[in-house]
Design a protein around this motif. Structure first.
Motif, PDB file in Angstrom:
ATOM      1  N   ILE A   1       0.861  -1.190   0.000  1.00  0.00           N
ATOM      2  CA  ILE A   1       0.000   0.000   0.000  1.00  0.00           C
ATOM      3  C   ILE A   1       0.894   1.235   0.000  1.00  0.00           C
ATOM      4  O   ILE A   1       1.714   1.419   0.904  1.00  0.00           O
ATOM      5  N   ASP A   2       0.731   2.057  -1.032  1.00  0.00           N
ATOM      6  CA  ASP A   2       1.545   3.268  -1.181  1.00  0.00           C
ATOM      7  C   ASP A   2       3.042   2.958  -1.110  1.00  0.00           C
ATOM      8  O   ASP A   2       3.832   3.690  -0.495  1.00  0.00           O
ATOM      9  N   GLY A   3       3.424   1.813  -1.716  1.00  0.00           N
ATOM     10  CA  GLY A   3       4.831   1.449  -1.768  1.00  0.00           C
ATOM     11  C   GLY A   3       5.381   0.845  -0.505  1.00  0.00           C
ATOM     12  O   GLY A   3       6.579   0.559  -0.409  1.00  0.00           O
TER      13      GLY A   3
ATOM     14  N   VAL B   1      -2.634  -6.415   6.573  1.00  0.00           N
ATOM     15  CA  VAL B   1      -4.038  -6.061   6.391  1.00  0.00           C
ATOM     16  C   VAL B   1      -4.872  -7.062   7.176  1.00  0.00           C
ATOM     17  O   VAL B   1      -4.746  -8.278   7.003  1.00  0.00           O
ATOM     18  N   ILE B   2      -5.718  -6.537   8.073  1.00  0.00           N
ATOM     19  CA  ILE B   2      -6.557  -7.388   8.916  1.00  0.00           C
ATOM     20  C   ILE B   2      -8.013  -7.122   8.578  1.00  0.00           C
ATOM     21  O   ILE B   2      -8.495  -5.991   8.721  1.00  0.00           O
ATOM     22  N   GLU B   3      -8.695  -8.144   8.153  1.00  0.00           N
ATOM     23  CA  GLU B   3     -10.114  -7.991   7.834  1.00  0.00           C
ATOM     24  C   GLU B   3     -10.916  -7.833   9.123  1.00  0.00           C
ATOM     25  O   GLU B   3     -10.787  -8.628  10.059  1.00  0.00           O
TER      26      GLU B   3
END
Length: 411
Positions: free
Chosen positions: A384-386, A391-393
């Motif tokens: 994300i953005d490099g 990432v947690i759902e």
């Protein structure tokens, strides 16, 4: 020994089922001097004292197999092959008149007893029913010489004869159908410490006064059961060793007292396994790969949850787990070398020690995330953005510091 075997012996350490014949002890000060010795019939103890001893002895058989409780085997070279002979001298009960200083144990060593190897000394102690003065003296001396502890401690030793009841195929004991006698000794080493200072109420003076500090026996730090109770029968080739601290097993003490090799501690096994995975996977050691390995361990834990024994993994089994988890063949080709260098060719690992199958943990220097083992799919990595991000759902309600918060569009 399995959990069921240990539980069966622990049940004997109760007033209802007690069959202990004798108890002996040696009180040692911080400078390794013997301050007091005693020996007497266990059932002659006052009831209040008996209950205290039960608590101490039961603690010696408490803990987790593979961590606090270790099954140790005597190497063939360390086993005693002589024939046990009846003791020439016997101790009188502590209450009997004429006993040495009313202790029930006479001072003085015996070169023959002192020369016994570790296995032979334990066998002779058991067969003497703790009535041989020289054997007890040699046993206490060996502990005092090799036990590493700063402070006072009490060495306890009991002898018991268990008439093992028969058991039906569906696990029901038959008290009147016994063809097995299990004779054993159980020993432990308990710190003896001063009670904490404080105020106490004196009913005679009707006042609160400074409490007199007493030397109090604590629960054991170390202990053992010999011989082991395997398959509901005596196994003189092994014993059960207890350590209150699973990371301080006292290797030198165990070697001198038993002559048995110690396995890696639980912490060392976990660290060894983690190093092995990192070195084997190299650049492929990603979150997703570790998730796959964790899932395979979780499956194995479910498959073996009814087993009374902890699952032991050798080199071949660990390699199979990695292959089933999707580790590439080119990585597995170097696995044997990494295992031998990290753990040792013949070293086995306990699954419960190397992997926590009850949760999945992701840790950074600032954040710790724990997930149920069956919901590892909620965590993934994404650019994300490099930047590489976790990432947690957010599946279901979210609670922050006890406060239910709204997420997304307020749902």
């Amino acid at each position: 020994m399995t959990k069921q075997d240990i539980s069966e012996i622990k049940k004997l350490l109760t007033p209802k089922n007690c069959s202990i014949t004798r108890i002996c002890g040696c009180y040692v000060d911080g400078e390794k001097n013997k301050k007091a010795l005693f020996g007497q019939a266990f059932l002659a103890l006052p009831e209040e004292e008996m209950f205290k001893y039960f608590e101490i002895l039961r603690k010696t058989l408490s803990g987790t197999l593979g961590k606090n409780l270790l099954n140790l085997e005597f190497p063939l070279s360390a086993e005693w092959t002589g024939r046990a002979e009846p003791a020439d001298e016997t101790m009188e009960d502590a209450s009997a008149p004429g006993g040495d200083a009313e202790n029930g144990i006479a001072p003085g060593g015996n070169p023959a007893a002192e020369a016994l190897n570790a296995h032979g000394l334990l066998l002779k102690l058991r067969d003497s029913k703790l009535k041989d003065e020289a054997l007890l003296e040699a046993y206490f001396d060996r502990i005092i010489e090799n036990y590493e502890y700063v402070g006072n401690y009490l060495i306890l030793l009991v002898h018991d004869v268990y008439d093992v009841p028969g058991r039906t195929l569906d696990g029901i004991d038959m008290e009147d159908a016994s063809d097995e006698i299990y004779e054993y000794i159980l020993s432990c080493i308990c710190p003896v410490e001063l009670s904490k200072p404080g105020l106490s109420y004196n009913p005679q003076e009707n006042a609160f006064q400074n409490r007199i500090r007493d030397w109090v026996v604590s629960l054991p730090d170390t202990g053992f059961l010999f011989p082991a109770f395997n398959d509901r029968s005596a196994d003189i080739h092994s014993l059960l060793y207890y350590s209150k601290n699973p990371e301080e097993l006292q290797e030198g003490f165990v070697d001198q007292l038993f002559g048995c090799p110690l396995p890696l501690s639980a912490g060392d096994q976990k660290e060894t396994f983690q190093t092995l995975i990192e070195e084997t996977l190299g650049e492929d050691c990603s979150i997703d790969m570790v998730k796959d390995i964790h899932e395979r361990f979780t499956e194995l834990a479910q498959e073996n949850k009814e087993s009374p024994e902890p699952m032991i993994l050798d080199k071949t089994q660990v390699k199979t787990i990695l292959a089933d988890s999707g580790v590439a063949n080119e990585k597995l080709s170097e696995f044997d070398r990494h295992y031998d260098e990290t753990a040792g060719e013949s070293t086995s690992l306990l699954m419960n020690n190397v992997m926590d199958t009850r949760s999945f943990e992701v840790k950074t220097p600032d954040i710790v995330i724990k997930v149920k083992p069956d919901r590892t799919n909620l965590i993934e990595t994404r650019q994300i953005d490099g930047r590489e991000c976790l990432v947690i759902e957010l599946d279901g309600g979210v609670v922050v510091n006890g406060i239910t918060v709204r997420t997304g569009a307020g749902q």
